[in-house]
Design a protein around this motif. Structure first.
Motif, short mmCIF file in Angstrom:
data_model
loop_
_atom_site.label_atom_id
_atom_site.label_comp_id
_atom_site.label_asym_id
_atom_site.label_seq_id
_atom_site.Cartn_x
_atom_site.Cartn_y
_atom_site.Cartn_z
N GLY A 1 -24.54 49.23 59.85
CA GLY A 1 -24.27 47.97 60.18
C GLY A 1 -25.48 47.46 61.20
O GLY A 1 -25.64 46.15 61.30
N SER A 2 -26.30 48.09 61.28
CA SER A 2 -27.73 47.55 62.19
C SER A 2 -28.57 46.84 61.16
O SER A 2 -28.56 47.24 60.16
N ALA B 1 -30.39 49.65 53.08
CA ALA B 1 -29.51 49.69 52.05
C ALA B 1 -29.82 48.58 50.98
O ALA B 1 -29.78 49.12 49.91
N ALA B 2 -30.29 47.45 51.28
CA ALA B 2 -30.63 46.58 50.27
C ALA B 2 -31.73 47.12 49.36
O ALA B 2 -31.67 46.96 48.37
N ARG B 3 -32.77 47.84 50.20
CA ARG B 3 -33.74 48.23 49.24
C ARG B 3 -33.36 49.29 48.38
O ARG B 3 -33.65 49.53 47.28
N LEU C 1 -29.09 47.80 57.12
CA LEU C 1 -28.69 46.89 55.97
C LEU C 1 -29.93 46.59 55.23
O LEU C 1 -29.83 46.58 53.98
N THR C 2 -31.04 46.32 55.86
CA THR C 2 -32.32 46.48 54.93
C THR C 2 -32.55 47.60 54.39
O THR C 2 -33.08 47.37 53.07
N VAL D 1 -25.03 53.44 48.36
CA VAL D 1 -25.74 52.25 49.36
C VAL D 1 -24.68 51.85 50.23
O VAL D 1 -25.01 51.49 51.32
N THR D 2 -23.50 51.74 49.87
CA THR D 2 -22.46 51.24 50.78
C THR D 2 -22.30 52.08 51.86
O THR D 2 -22.26 51.48 52.98
N LEU E 1 -23.75 52.97 44.04
CA LEU E 1 -23.05 52.11 44.72
C LEU E 1 -22.58 52.58 46.04
O LEU E 1 -22.56 51.92 47.01
N LEU F 1 -30.25 49.80 47.21
CA LEU F 1 -29.60 49.17 46.16
C LEU F 1 -30.54 48.70 44.95
O LEU F 1 -30.17 49.11 43.84
N LEU F 2 -31.54 47.90 45.38
CA LEU F 2 -32.59 47.25 44.44
C LEU F 2 -33.19 48.55 43.61
O LEU F 2 -33.26 48.44 42.24
N GLU G 1 -24.44 55.31 38.17
CA GLU G 1 -24.09 54.05 38.89
C GLU G 1 -23.15 54.07 40.19
O GLU G 1 -23.44 53.48 41.05
#
Lengths: 102, 482
Positions: free
Chosen positions: B153-154, B161-163, B158-159, B146-147, B143, B165-166, B139
């Motif tokens: 920052g584009s 990274a969000a995917r 970001l999208t 992902v960060t 984390l 993370l999930l 974990e």
């Protein structure tokens, strides 16, 4: 004793409901909540299965695991929410675009 | 001095040093580069000392704070963890040197603490011998990864990274549910204790299936690979190098450990199924890499292909195949990071990474192109590279165990790799239709990429030593090949 498998099944049920929501809903907040529901399901399974022996005190180790898990869940949820806000700020929508890349 | 060196627990240093380094980088952002370089060197010294100790005295367990299993958490150092830690240290040093030139001041202050956190969690993961502790390390790794992906920052980053993370959270929760069932069934989370208790019961197979699915998601095994190309392609170059070279190997490492230590017997239907998924990953990854328009996306699809090779070791199931898979993990860690760093240089110089508009990169960045091509030699599996040794071991295992179709998959993969590496190299020599200006790349960034690529090739020359190190404290499962 019969309540033990019941709660374990409830936990597994929560896990499945969360998984379903994670796949079906597009909004990131719903996805983050879905992950949290799944996490609660896992914790419930852990807590229930701590009652491993008949007529004895429950095993404390799974409880320690749940506490660790909750700490992890809180931290990841906070981070996921910040990331969601950043995505919304950049793209105008708190959703993931379609899978098409390349 | 020697007496002092013998009392230090170098294994704990591997976790504590990068953690302290990360906090120091966060507290003193102006000195972060020097602090990070110092930390990287200190980690390298620790791993060298640990190697000397383990080579001399064999594998050992370290009960942290003198609290042993089953209640305490034990660290385990054996050949398997040692080679993973060493690969992490070598790639980590190169990434640290590279990043010192790559990041601009504003991103830099956020990069260094995260990068050292990632390093600490990877080291913790490779040292854990407790399946719950592995969950925590997994974990933490996820984390940090992902960060780091989001650092660019584009909107794409970001999208992605969000995917990521999930998927990462889904993977670790599924793994954790498996851990809960294992604990319920066998009353321990320590691998050594479990090894003596686990029986081939339905509870165990349900638990193992959950753990397997969780880990396969994180390793990006076909068809769970969908999150990897956008994340690895849109992250900053040194981050992509760490993600492709090290992070996805972490979850495969856990899978390997579970398979070696606690899975009772292997079932050929299950292992053949894994082999089929691996073969599908090789073909799909190869095709997508050939179709990719952007260099970093091409390299990301190449990673999916290489993950496919790793899963071919399950149906081969002989010791040589496992040695080959582990060798592939190591050589791919070096070669793929070298490729991503070289791609980062090209991106830095040209301002884009569209393959068809690579404008005379061969003249502008000869060293980076050389790094890409030399790393390509190992990815293709040509002699004398580390990739060659890995594929040789696996092909030999396939032929000697009479499963020639897996050998065909391996050769097919090499052809795909040759095709996409030469596609890039070809465009790098030609003049693009729309020539553009270029920015000079710092020398350290070019050297870091080239050094990793050369190391990947040299790995083929010191194979006997590495193969012997892998086996410290462990025999690989499956029959030996005469």
């Amino acid at each position: 004793m019969s309540s033990v498998p019941l709660f374990a099944l409830v936990g597994a049920g929560l896990f499945c409901i969360g998984l379903y929501a994670l796949i079906v809903y597009a909004h990131l907040l719903r996805k983050i909540l879905a992950i949290n529901v799944m996490g609660s399901g896992v914790f419930l399974v852990l807590a229930t299965l701590a009652d491993r022996t008949v007529n004895a005190a429950p095993d404390p180790v799974p409880h320690a695991m749940i506490i660790t898990g909750i700490v992890v869940a809180v931290a990841t949820t906070a981070f996921a929410l910040v990331l969601m806000l950043k995505v919304a700020e950049k793209t105008g929508r708190a959703e993931l675009p379609d899978e098409r890349t390349g | 001095m020697e007496a002092l060196a013998a009392t230090v627990s170098w294994d704990a240093c591997l976790i504590v040093l990068p953690l302290l380094g990360a906090i120091a980088c966060f507290a003193w952002p102006n000195a972060a580069k020097k602090l990070a370089l110092g930390t990287a060197l200190a980690v390298l010294v620790s791993i060298a000392s640990l190697t000397i100790r383990v080579t001399a005295a064999g594998a050992f367990r370290h009960a942290v704070g003198a609290w042993g299993a089953p209640l305490g958490i034990e660290l385990l150092v054996d050949g398997l963890s040692l080679v993973m830690l060493s690969a992490t240290a070598i790639v980590g040093l190169a990434i640290t040197i590279y990043s010192a030139g790559y990041f601009k001041a504003d991103v830099s202050s956020r990069f260094w603490p995260l990068w050292l956190f990632l390093w600490a969690s990877l080291n913790a993961l490779f040292l854990s011998s407790d399946i719950f502790n592995l969950y925590v390390a997994l974990e933490l790794t996820g984390l940090a990864a992902v960060t780091l992906t989001a650092l660019a920052g584009s909107a794409d980053a970001l999208t992605a990274a969000a995917r990521y993370l999930l998927v990462s959270l889904l993977g670790s929760l599924t793994y954790l549910l498996g851990v809960a069932l294992v604990y319920h069934g066998f009353g321990s989370v320590d691998m050594a204790v479990l090894a003596g208790r686990v029986e081939s019961t339905p509870v165990f197979w349900a638990a193992f299936s959950l753990m397997f699915v969780g880990l396969a998601l994180k390793t990006a095994l076909f068809p769970f690979h969908f999150w990897l190309p956008p994340a690895h392609a849109s992250a900053p170059a040194p981050v992509s190098a760490a993600l492709s070279g090290l992070v996805i190997k972490a979850s495969f490492y856990i899978l390997m450990r579970l398979w070696f230590e606690i899975v009772p017997a292997d079932y050929s239907t299950f292992t053949n199924f894994l082999g089929v998924l691996g073969a599908a990953a090789v073909v799909w990854g190869g095709l997508q890499a050939l179709r990719a328009k952007r260099l970093k996306l091409l390299i990301a699809y190449s990673t999916i292909m290489q993950v496919g090779y790793l899963f071919l070791a399950f149906p081969l199931a002989v010791a040589a195949a496992w040695r080959g898979a582990l060798y592939l993990i190591l050589s791919h860690a070096l070669a793929k990071s070298a490729m991503f760093l070289a791609a980062g240089n090209i991106l830095y110089c040209a301002g884009h990474d569209r393959i068809e508009s690579l404008d005379r990169i061969a003249q502008r960045l000869p060293m980076s192109l050389a790094a890409f091509a030399v790393a390509g030699v190992s990815i293709m599996g040509l002699p004398p590279s580390g990739g060659f040794i890995a594929k040789w071991l696996m092909v030999e295992a396939a032929l000697k165990s009479g499963q020639w179709w897996w050998a065909v998959t391996l050769v097919l993969g090499s052809l795909f790799a040759a095709a996409y590496v030469f596609k890039v190299v070809g465009y790098a020599f030609t003049q693009a239709e729309a020539p553009h200006t270029s920015i000079d790349v710092p020398a350290a960034m070019e050297w870091a990429a080239l050094a990793l690529a050369v190391a990947a090739v040299l790995m083929g020359l010191i194979a006997p030593w590495i193969l012997a190190s892998m086996e410290i404290g462990r025999a690989f499962p499956g029959a030996a090949i005469p």
